[in-house]
Design an enzyme around this catalytic site. Structure first.
Site, mmCIF file in Angstrom:
data_model
loop_
_atom_site.group_PDB
_atom_site.id
_atom_site.type_symbol
_atom_site.label_atom_id
_atom_site.label_comp_id
_atom_site.label_asym_id
_atom_site.label_seq_id
_atom_site.Cartn_x
_atom_site.Cartn_y
_atom_site.Cartn_z
ATOM 1 N N HIS A 1 26.973 51.111 49.006
ATOM 2 C CA HIS A 1 27.602 51.077 50.329
ATOM 3 C C HIS A 1 27.478 52.434 51.017
ATOM 4 C CE1 HIS A 1 29.258 47.300 48.892
ATOM 5 N NE2 HIS A 1 29.818 47.082 50.072
ATOM 6 N N HIS B 1 34.284 52.959 42.971
ATOM 7 C CA HIS B 1 33.407 54.062 42.598
ATOM 8 C C HIS B 1 34.226 55.324 42.353
ATOM 9 C CE1 HIS B 1 29.541 52.105 43.503
ATOM 10 N NE2 HIS B 1 30.168 51.544 44.525
#
Length: 286
Positions: free
Chosen positions: A207, A249
């Protein structure tokens, strides 16, 4: 009648050792200076004894200082020649371990939307909406639709290269994830939108790479007003932040993803395709 012989104080009790008396062995300290008031034959005996001389020489402060300095120089030379090569790798290893520990600790502290009962669990639906806005499937589908509906050659050229950049991003991120194989944070919930096998790995954030690359692309090739340009930058930053807040993440995954996406745009510019170039390539293939 003969007068008795005077007893020799150095031979008292027949002892061969200095300082013996009454038939007992009394060893004199070799580190103490000999009393100058001692009889001359004691001074002569101590000086003439080779064992005593060697012991006194070994206890000499000058000799001790010389031995210690030579030992220190030898050890210093050994450190610089043998262990010096190992010094830098050890420092790098310690630094990387420290950075990794800080990264894990900070990522866990910032994962405040990892689940509904987290401290910021009420913001989780909004973060998931931002997450979907940076997903690859909406960007690929939207770019392909705009390319199909575009009437101008300039619009088709821009959408074509954006589509190429998105495909390039998917390939590069997949390769890096497959090579690094870093697991996602332990507090992450695998409820992401449209995941694939490689998505179980965390490094780098796809992303973040997509947000950085698309953000630069839109700012460079679309004529946008100042408020819209600010919104593009804000969107890219929020996409990266949502990855950490949702626990998807670690911080380093997002930071490296931003850097990787920034560099990917430079690669897209180097491989820029015009409609004429694409038609020529397709003609050669056909």
């Amino acid at each position: 009648m003969p007068s008795p012989k005077a007893k020799n104080p150095g031979r008292s009790g027949g002892s061969p050792v200095l300082g013996s008396s009454n038939g007992r062995y009394d060893f004199m300290s070799l580190t103490k200076p000999l009393n100058r008031s001692s009889p001359p034959h004691l001074l002569q005996r101590q000086g003439s004894d080779p064992t005593t001389a060697r012991l006194r020489a070994s206890e000499s402060p000058t000799r001790r200082r010389g031995s210690s300095s030579s030992t220190g120089s030898a050890s210093g030379q050994g450190l610089s020649e043998e262990d010096g090569i190992r010094l830098n790798p050890s420092l790098i290893r310690v630094a990387l371990s420290s950075l990794l520990a800080i990264d894990l600790w900070l990522s866990k502290r910032l994962g405040v939307c990892a689940c509904e009962d987290s401290s910021w669990g009420s913001v989780r639906p909004l973060m998931k909406l931002i997450e979907i806005s940076g997903h690859g499937i909406p960007w690929l589908a939207g770019t392909a639709y705009c390319l199909y509906k575009s009437d101008s050659a300039a619009g088709q050229e821009v959408m074509l290269n954006l589509l190429m950049g998105l495909l390039l991003d998917l390939v590069l991120v997949t390769i890096v994830k497959a090579v690094v194989r870093r697991r996602r944070p332990a507090h992450n919930r695998m409820d992401m939108f449209a995941t694939f096998s490689v998505d179980r790995y965390s490094f780098p954030s796809g992303h973040a790479t997509r947000a950085a690359m698309c953000g630069r692309f839109l700012l460079a090739h679309l004529v946008l007003a100042a408020p819209l340009r600010v919104l593009v930058l804000l969107w890219a930053g929020l996409v990266g932040l949502s990855r950490v807040l949702l626990g998807r993440h670690n911080v380093t995954d997002v930071l490296f993803g931003f850097w990787m996406g920034y560099c990917q745009y430079n690669l897209v510019e180097m491989l820029w395709l015009s409609p004429q170039t694409l038609q020529g390539l397709l003609g050669q293939l056909v």
